[in-house]
Design an enzyme around this catalytic site. Structure first.
Site, PDB file in Angstrom:
ATOM      1  N   TYR A   1      -2.074  -1.021  10.041  1.00 23.32           N
ATOM      2  CA  TYR A   1      -2.267  -1.302   8.626  1.00 23.32           C
ATOM      3  C   TYR A   1      -0.991  -0.453   8.156  1.00 23.32           C
ATOM      4  CZ  TYR A   1      -3.851  -1.200   3.864  1.00 23.32           C
ATOM      5  OH  TYR A   1      -3.900  -1.226   2.361  1.00 23.32           O
TER       6      TYR A   1
ATOM      7  N   SER B   1       0.725  -1.196  -0.013  1.00 25.59           N
ATOM      8  CA  SER B   1       0.123   0.027   0.123  1.00 25.59           C
ATOM      9  C   SER B   1       0.819   1.469   0.345  1.00 25.59           C
ATOM     10  CB  SER B   1      -1.102   0.371   1.417  1.00 25.59           C
ATOM     11  OG  SER B   1      -1.553   1.090   1.436  1.00 25.59           O
TER      12      SER B   1
HETATM   13  N1  LIG Z   1      -8.780  -1.018  -2.130  1.00 23.13           N
HETATM   14  C1  LIG Z   1      -7.418   0.259  -1.616  1.00 23.13           C
HETATM   15  O1  LIG Z   1      -7.855   0.961  -1.228  1.00 23.13           O
HETATM   16  C2  LIG Z   1      -6.101  -0.213  -1.407  1.00 23.13           C
HETATM   17  C3  LIG Z   1      -5.692   0.069  -0.785  1.00 23.13           C
HETATM   18  C4  LIG Z   1      -4.109   0.254  -1.105  1.00 23.13           C
HETATM   19  C5  LIG Z   1      -3.836  -0.817  -0.502  1.00 23.13           C
HETATM   20  N2  LIG Z   1      -4.373  -1.878  -0.658  1.00 23.13           N
HETATM   21  C6  LIG Z   1      -4.163  -3.727  -1.199  1.00 23.13           C
HETATM   22  O2  LIG Z   1      -4.876  -4.737  -1.927  1.00 23.13           O
HETATM   23  C7  LIG Z   1      -5.511  -5.623  -1.098  1.00 23.13           C
HETATM   24  C8  LIG Z   1      -6.968  -6.007  -1.444  1.00 23.13           C
HETATM   25  O3  LIG Z   1      -8.463  -5.128  -0.937  1.00 23.13           O
HETATM   26  P1  LIG Z   1      -9.048  -4.455  -1.330  1.00 23.13           P
HETATM   27  O4  LIG Z   1      -9.188  -3.087  -1.619  1.00 23.13           O
HETATM   28  O5  LIG Z   1      -9.336  -5.434  -2.769  1.00 23.13           O
HETATM   29  O6  LIG Z   1      -9.448  -5.256  -0.071  1.00 23.13           O
HETATM   30  P2  LIG Z   1     -11.408  -6.008  -0.474  1.00 23.13           P
HETATM   31  O7  LIG Z   1     -11.904  -5.771  -1.586  1.00 23.13           O
HETATM   32  O8  LIG Z   1     -11.921  -5.938   1.372  1.00 23.13           O
HETATM   33  O9  LIG Z   1     -11.344  -8.226  -0.425  1.00 23.13           O
HETATM   34  C9  LIG Z   1     -10.184  -8.478   0.348  1.00 23.13           C
HETATM   35  C10 LIG Z   1      -9.833  -9.211   0.678  1.00 23.13           C
HETATM   36  O10 LIG Z   1      -8.736 -10.380   1.390  1.00 23.13           O
HETATM   37  C11 LIG Z   1      -9.900 -11.292   2.034  1.00 23.13           C
HETATM   38  N3  LIG Z   1      -9.595 -10.915   3.750  1.00 23.13           N
HETATM   39  C12 LIG Z   1     -10.030 -10.915   4.260  1.00 23.13           C
HETATM   40  N4  LIG Z   1      -9.710 -10.910   5.314  1.00 23.13           N
HETATM   41  C13 LIG Z   1      -8.296 -12.290   5.568  1.00 23.13           C
HETATM   42  C14 LIG Z   1      -8.855 -12.801   5.933  1.00 23.13           C
HETATM   43  N5  LIG Z   1      -9.295 -12.451   7.865  1.00 23.13           N
HETATM   44  N6  LIG Z   1      -8.345 -14.251   5.883  1.00 23.13           N
HETATM   45  C15 LIG Z   1      -8.210 -14.398   4.816  1.00 23.13           C
HETATM   46  N7  LIG Z   1      -8.493 -14.084   3.736  1.00 23.13           N
HETATM   47  C16 LIG Z   1      -8.822 -12.739   4.478  1.00 23.13           C
HETATM   48  C17 LIG Z   1     -11.304 -11.303   1.193  1.00 23.13           C
HETATM   49  O11 LIG Z   1     -11.770 -12.436   1.549  1.00 23.13           O
HETATM   50  P3  LIG Z   1     -13.020 -13.022   1.968  1.00 23.13           P
HETATM   51  O12 LIG Z   1     -13.573 -12.648   0.497  1.00 23.13           O
HETATM   52  O13 LIG Z   1     -12.865 -14.073   2.601  1.00 23.13           O
HETATM   53  O14 LIG Z   1     -13.795 -12.266   2.696  1.00 23.13           O
HETATM   54  C18 LIG Z   1     -11.115 -10.441   0.232  1.00 23.13           C
HETATM   55  O15 LIG Z   1     -10.960 -11.270  -0.543  1.00 23.13           O
HETATM   56  C19 LIG Z   1      -5.420  -5.745   0.278  1.00 23.13           C
HETATM   57  O16 LIG Z   1      -4.285  -6.067   0.908  1.00 23.13           O
HETATM   58  C20 LIG Z   1      -5.799  -3.826   0.637  1.00 23.13           C
HETATM   59  O17 LIG Z   1      -4.325  -3.871   2.088  1.00 23.13           O
HETATM   60  C21 LIG Z   1      -6.166  -1.457  -1.118  1.00 23.13           C
END
Ligand SMILES: NC(=O)c1ccc[n+]([C@@H]2O[C@H](COP(=O)([O-])OP(=O)(O)OC[C@H]3O[C@@H](n4cnc5c(N)ncnc54)[C@H](OP(=O)(O)O)[C@@H]3O)[C@@H](O)[C@H]2O)c1
Length: 229
Positions: free
Chosen positions: A135, A121
């Protein structure tokens, strides 16, 4: 080309899954709604996922993409602040580290190279809100781990990369934006908008399938110039 992709059920992970399968890769997904289920808050989760994925893959995984993660607020006044810290560290960093370890050992045992792509991130470099010390620290740890793996195993053909997204319009980002006053936050992004999941997926796909070996250890920013370094 067999790829294990964590958190493929939704958001950025679902976009990466689509980009990779469109490119002809065989993707083993992970998540509650689709793929192999494994809870990373459970210390047994990452190893159980790796073993199930390896069986599904017929014994050979070529690429690991650590994308699963949580973005949960832990205000300083909360009594369970330390428990929140440990939960985020375990899901975002420890689980990723364990999967990286299993992947490196797997490639060494097979005598082949492999690739790791860690979705970190912007917070790794810029920091995050006062409720998200954990985080930012988890993502900075992910970047440091990626560089360590890149330096340690490049001679064995084991490559490691990271992607640092800024705000990306998934469920997680929508929550964040609304909790920060919505559109006002966009003023901090020179591009004028948050990233789309398929933009992060394009970077992840490039690193997983195409990036030249000499790029190992590199970290790609995808944040609309909201943080340049
Ligand atoms: N969106 C942003 O603005 C942003 C910015 C910077 C970095 N990121 C990073 O990008 C990645 C994806 O983010 P996203 O926004 O796509 O997130 P998201 O839509 O909330 O999806 C999160 C994913 O992680 C899985 N997950 C959550 N808790 C878990 C647990 N306890 N054990 C195993 N799997 C788990 C979820 O699986 P389930 O479906 O089974 O819950 C889901 O597939 C993350 O690492 C996040 O930190 C996101």
């Amino acid at each position: 080309m067999t790829i294990l992709l964590t958190g493929s059920s939704r958001g950025i992970g679902a976009a990466i899954h689509t980009a990779l399968t469109d490119a002809g890769a065989s993707v083993i997904g992970h998540g509650t709604a689709s793929g192999i289920p494994a809870d990373f808050s459970d210390p047994e989760g990452p190893t159980a996922l790796w073993n199930a994925a390896l069986e599904q893959a017929g014994g050979a995984i070529d690429v690991l993409i650590n994308n699963a993660g949580v973005f949960e607020a832990a205000p300083l006044g909360d009594d369970d602040w330390t428990a929140q810290w440990e939960r985020t560290m375990r899901i975002n960093l420890t689980a990723s580290a364990e999967l990286c370890r299993l992947a490196v050992l797997h490639w060494q045992a097979r005598g082949v190279g492999g690739r790791i792509v860690n979705i970190a991130s912007r917070a790794a470099y810029r920091g995050d809100s006062p409720a998200h010390w954990h985080y930012a620290a988890s993502k900075a740890g992910m970047v440091a781990m990626t560089k360590t793996i890149a330096r340690g195993y490049a001679r064995e053909g084991i490559l490691a990369f990271a992607v640092c997204p800024g705000f990306t319009m998934t469920g997680m980002a929508e929550d964040y934006l609304s909790s920060r006053g919505g559109d006002a936050l966009l003023a901090d992004i020179p591009l004028g908008r948050v990233a789309a999941p398929d933009e992060i997926a394009a970077a992840a796909k490039f690193l997983a399938l195409e990036a030249p070996a000499s790029m190992t250890g590199s970290v790609i920013d995808v944040n609309g110039a909201s943080y340049v370094r």
